[in-house]
Design a protein around this motif. Structure first.
Motif, PDB file in Angstrom:
ATOM      1  N   THR A  55     -15.111   4.469  35.697  1.00  0.00           N
ATOM      2  CA  THR A  55     -15.174   5.948  35.797  1.00  0.00           C
ATOM      3  C   THR A  55     -15.224   6.524  37.116  1.00  0.00           C
ATOM      4  N   SER A 114     -19.669   9.260  28.956  1.00  0.00           N
ATOM      5  CA  SER A 114     -19.087   8.792  27.874  1.00  0.00           C
ATOM      6  C   SER A 114     -19.410   9.169  26.403  1.00  0.00           C
ATOM      7  N   ASN A 152     -24.401  -0.115  26.532  1.00  0.00           N
ATOM      8  CA  ASN A 152     -23.482   0.854  27.447  1.00  0.00           C
ATOM      9  C   ASN A 152     -24.148   1.847  28.267  1.00  0.00           C
ATOM     10  N   ARG A 153     -23.346   2.502  28.517  1.00  0.00           N
ATOM     11  CA  ARG A 153     -23.799   3.673  29.562  1.00  0.00           C
ATOM     12  C   ARG A 153     -24.849   4.744  28.579  1.00  0.00           C
ATOM     13  N   PRO A 166     -12.764  -3.827  33.016  1.00  0.00           N
ATOM     14  CA  PRO A 166     -13.189  -3.627  31.793  1.00  0.00           C
ATOM     15  C   PRO A 166     -13.473  -2.393  31.539  1.00  0.00           C
ATOM     16  N   TYR A 167     -14.081  -1.591  32.579  1.00  0.00           N
ATOM     17  CA  TYR A 167     -14.060  -0.059  32.301  1.00  0.00           C
ATOM     18  C   TYR A 167     -14.581   0.534  33.603  1.00  0.00           C
ATOM     19  N   ARG A 212     -22.955  -3.463  37.395  1.00  0.00           N
ATOM     20  CA  ARG A 212     -21.941  -2.193  37.879  1.00  0.00           C
ATOM     21  C   ARG A 212     -22.072  -2.155  39.437  1.00  0.00           C
ATOM     22  N   PRO A 223     -12.035   7.893  31.520  1.00  0.00           N
ATOM     23  CA  PRO A 223     -11.859   6.595  32.149  1.00  0.00           C
ATOM     24  C   PRO A 223     -10.586   6.014  32.643  1.00  0.00           C
ATOM     25  N   THR A 281     -17.365  -1.530  35.892  1.00  0.00           N
ATOM     26  CA  THR A 281     -18.178  -2.390  34.887  1.00  0.00           C
ATOM     27  C   THR A 281     -17.778  -3.686  35.125  1.00  0.00           C
ATOM     28  N   ARG A 301      -7.350   4.183  33.913  1.00  0.00           N
ATOM     29  CA  ARG A 301      -6.355   3.146  33.288  1.00  0.00           C
ATOM     30  C   ARG A 301      -5.425   3.073  34.405  1.00  0.00           C
ATOM     31  N   THR A 310     -17.961  11.355  34.642  1.00  0.00           N
ATOM     32  CA  THR A 310     -17.282  10.984  33.506  1.00  0.00           C
ATOM     33  C   THR A 310     -18.199  10.796  32.264  1.00  0.00           C
TER      34      THR A 310
END
Length: 285
Positions: free
Chosen positions: A12, A131, A203-204, A9-10, A109, A139, A56, A141, A129
């Protein structure tokens, strides 16, 4: 070199952040659960501040083009690789091995430490990173490749498995904030008398909570002032927000309290829908 086949999902790159630039408007950033990242690095013989991967809600697939020692800490996830492995212990991945990381059974996390560290370029002395500001690497990918740093001169791997992490406190300890006089006595009591639920908007930058609204004793707004990680800001809605690693250096909403630094890892592992309680505490002498 690590190839990202799926980031989840996310995901970094994170280290311990870039402190010392708040006066320039630059957040510290870094790992949301810094204790988990430090542990992952110790397990593979890195310095505690080496860069790793913050996942995450898991769900990642990574291919190691070169062999590497790795360790995963934080939110516990099922792991699939060329042999059976578990959390909180170093293990070897041979060249070409694929590591599959499932969704965590609890927490949010998970941290992947790699012997040698993730060697992306530094920005203001950090590989993290951010955000909020957009500093640091993008991030992860599908197709992202991450270099691994040199291992020459690192400490030997001397730990087979880390001891179990202590259970999180049933209530997060909170110090009185610099603007607690902006709130009614009833609100000061209510913060620690009722549970709050973590919302999907977290979120962060911060964990947004929903529960008993905290009413102010004053009207108007503050000029922007410095903020710290763990600050509990209260916007006009009365619903508190606990700042995390990517929080802005300044803010204009009053801070009713600040979560004790020792409890920040627990905040970083809160997932949407979790309930959290607070308890007032005092600074140690």
């Amino acid at each position: 070199m690590i190839e990202v086949l799926a980031p989840g999902p996310y995901a970094t790159v994170q280290d311990l952040g870039r402190p010392g630039y708040a006066h320039l408007g630059v957040p510290r950033s870094g790992a949301a659960d810094s204790a988990a990242l430090r542990l992952a690095n110790r397990l593979v013989g890195n310095a505690e501040g080496a860069a790793g991967i913050e996942l995450t809600f898991g769900g990642a697939r990574l291919r190691f083009l070169e062999g590497a020692w790795v360790a995963l800490t934080g939110a516990p996830c099922p792991l699939e690789a060329w042999a059976a492995h578990g959390m909180d212990a170093p293990f070897w991945l041979p060249p070409g091995a694929e590591l599959r990381i499932g969704a965590p059974s609890r927490g949010l996390r998970t941290y992947l430490g790699v012997r040698g560290g993730i060697a992306v370029e530094t920005v203001l002395g950090s590989r993290a990173t951010d955000s909020l500001s957009g500093l640091g690497p993008a991030p992860l990918r599908r197709g992202t490749t991450l270099p691994i740093g040199p291992v020459t001169g690192l400490d030997p791997i001397a730990v087979d498995v880390a001891p179990p992490r202590a259970a999180p406190s049933p209530a997060l300890r909170v110090l009185r904030g610099p603007r607690d006089d902006w709130f009614t006595h009833e609100s000061l009591a209510a913060l620690c008398a009722h549970p709050y639920a973590v919302t999907q908007d977290s979120n962060r930058v911060g964990v947004r909570l929903r529960g008993r609204a905290l009413e102010r004793a004053r009207e108007g707004e503050l000029p922007s002032e410095g903020m710290v990680e763990g600050a509990i800001q209260v916007p006009p809605s009365g619903q508190p927000i606990v700042f995390l690693a990517d929080h802005p250096p300044t803010g204009g909403y009053p801070v009713i309290g600040v979560v004790a630094s020792a409890d920040l890892p627990s905040v970083a592992q809160l997932r949407p829908g979790d309930e959290v309680r607070f308890t007032w505490t005092t600074p140690r002498g």
